[in-house]
Scaffold this motif. Sequence first.
Motif, PDB file in Angstrom:
ATOM      1  N   LEU A   1      23.676  24.927  54.000  1.00 38.96           N
ATOM      2  CA  LEU A   1      24.951  25.170  53.318  1.00 38.96           C
ATOM      3  C   LEU A   1      25.366  23.937  52.516  1.00 38.96           C
ATOM      4  N   ALA A   2      25.290  22.774  53.164  1.00 40.27           N
ATOM      5  CA  ALA A   2      25.708  21.525  52.518  1.00 40.27           C
ATOM      6  C   ALA A   2      24.792  21.197  51.342  1.00 40.27           C
ATOM      7  N   ARG A   3      23.515  21.457  51.506  1.00 40.43           N
ATOM      8  CA  ARG A   3      22.554  21.181  50.434  1.00 40.43           C
ATOM      9  C   ARG A   3      22.866  22.049  49.210  1.00 40.43           C
ATOM     10  N   GLN A   4      23.216  23.313  49.482  1.00 36.10           N
ATOM     11  CA  GLN A   4      23.535  24.226  48.373  1.00 36.10           C
ATOM     12  C   GLN A   4      24.788  23.790  47.629  1.00 36.10           C
ATOM     13  N   SER A   5      25.691  23.088  48.331  1.00 35.99           N
ATOM     14  CA  SER A   5      26.897  22.626  47.634  1.00 35.99           C
ATOM     15  C   SER A   5      26.658  21.260  46.997  1.00 35.99           C
ATOM     16  N   GLY A   6      25.407  20.847  46.911  1.00 34.90           N
ATOM     17  CA  GLY A   6      25.066  19.664  46.126  1.00 34.90           C
ATOM     18  C   GLY A   6      25.082  18.349  46.883  1.00 34.90           C
ATOM     19  N   ARG A   7      25.185  18.385  48.204  1.00 34.19           N
ATOM     20  CA  ARG A   7      25.217  17.130  48.961  1.00 34.19           C
ATOM     21  C   ARG A   7      23.798  16.654  49.253  1.00 34.19           C
ATOM     22  N   ARG A   8      23.686  15.312  49.357  1.00 33.32           N
ATOM     23  CA  ARG A   8      22.418  14.726  49.791  1.00 33.32           C
ATOM     24  C   ARG A   8      22.433  14.663  51.306  1.00 33.32           C
ATOM     25  N   VAL A   9      21.804  15.634  51.922  1.00 37.44           N
ATOM     26  CA  VAL A   9      21.965  15.820  53.360  1.00 37.44           C
ATOM     27  C   VAL A   9      20.864  15.136  54.164  1.00 37.44           C
ATOM     28  N   GLY A  10      21.287  14.342  55.136  1.00 33.98           N
ATOM     29  CA  GLY A  10      20.373  13.790  56.127  1.00 33.98           C
ATOM     30  C   GLY A  10      20.596  14.514  57.439  1.00 33.98           C
ATOM     31  N   VAL A  11      19.536  14.749  58.185  1.00 36.79           N
ATOM     32  CA  VAL A  11      19.657  15.494  59.434  1.00 36.79           C
ATOM     33  C   VAL A  11      19.039  14.711  60.585  1.00 36.79           C
ATOM     34  N   LEU A  12      19.785  14.638  61.687  1.00 33.72           N
ATOM     35  CA  LEU A  12      19.204  14.148  62.944  1.00 33.72           C
ATOM     36  C   LEU A  12      18.869  15.395  63.745  1.00 33.72           C
ATOM     37  N   LEU A  13      17.604  15.743  63.764  1.00 35.00           N
ATOM     38  CA  LEU A  13      17.181  17.011  64.336  1.00 35.00           C
ATOM     39  C   LEU A  13      16.636  16.811  65.743  1.00 35.00           C
ATOM     40  N   PRO A  14      17.253  17.500  66.748  1.00 33.60           N
ATOM     41  CA  PRO A  14      16.697  17.401  68.105  1.00 33.60           C
ATOM     42  C   PRO A  14      15.238  17.856  68.090  1.00 33.60           C
ATOM     43  N   ALA A  15      14.341  17.049  68.664  1.00 39.05           N
ATOM     44  CA  ALA A  15      12.909  17.330  68.581  1.00 39.05           C
ATOM     45  C   ALA A  15      12.574  18.701  69.151  1.00 39.05           C
TER      46      ALA A  15
END
Length: 321
Positions: free
Chosen positions: A242-256
């Motif tokens: 969702l955030a990426r579609q609104s143009g943000r540069r998104v970083g994710v801390l993804l649980p392994a």
Amino acid sequence: MTAGDNDIEQAAVVLRDGGLVAFPTETVYGLGADAENPAAVGRIFQAKGRPPTHPLIVHLAGLEQLEDWVKEVPATAWQLAERFWPGPLTLVLQRGPRVPLEATGGLETVAIRVPDHPVALELLSAFGGGVAAPSANRFGSVSPTTAEHVRAELGDAVDFILDGGACQVGVESTIVDVVGDRPSVLRPGGVTREDLEEALGHHLDVPATSRVRVPGQHPSHYAPRAQVVLVEPDQVAAEADLARQSGRRVGVLLPASLAGPVDAYAVIAVPDSMPAYARGLYGFLRELDGRGCDLIIASLPVEQGLGLAIANRLRRAAGPR
Ligand code: AMP
Ligand code: MG
């Protein structure tokens, strides 16, 4: 990589001259000054941009020095110090006359610990006195877990940087107030609540993260440049999208354990093991900042063991700025 004898001697001289030394501990890198020198302590606040009311932790070379710095040592303090020092536990006690009010933010109590890192212990022994130190970062930002982090953030504001490699615990010490009748946890950290409870033989209350209990415990702290948003683990991928579609540069801390396809600018799979996650946490936040993310999406780990300290730091990284 690791500081040699010569570096330790030089750093001790810098401390004696009223200068600032950044040094490794097992938790994070500290920005140290002679605890008994008010002008030197004042320079810490200047270098960090930290309000002078936020108290520092006084670091000692060993348990046997504790009595020199406090008014009295209650039985609980001995018990905890003997069990956890050297280690990531800070005890809050009544201030002794050696501790200037500049180091305690004007409080009649003082926070003390013996760090568990060979370079820190050698420095403290060579110096001989107490070293007042908060984390070696600008006020409110992410704590440093390598000497390179300190160099990048504080650079010339520090007189000497001791390099002791990457910090093994990675989050700050647990702070326990042992002044009153019952010990209370002011900040969760490297010593777990479970270990404290086992040592004390009774249940311990840990305050809600958002409450401002003591100076220096502001809701926004440990914060990267990027905005941090916390979501449920199973919502990470959808929120990132969702955030990426609104143009943000998104970083994710993804649980392994959830590692699956996530469409984001930068994705870091965080370790399932809490000690490994704690060790990496601040490096991950710095890396996402370094890659130019303007938003970091993360979820909270289960608040057990070191997960409690990780969740505390993530909540405050996401707190109102
Ligand atoms: P830092 O790890 O950089 O935040 O610095 C030291 C921490 O110790 C801060 O969070 C302070 O609030 C805490 N602290 C230091 N002295 C005291 C004290 N006398 N009472 C309560 N907390 C303290
Ligand atoms: Mg700090």
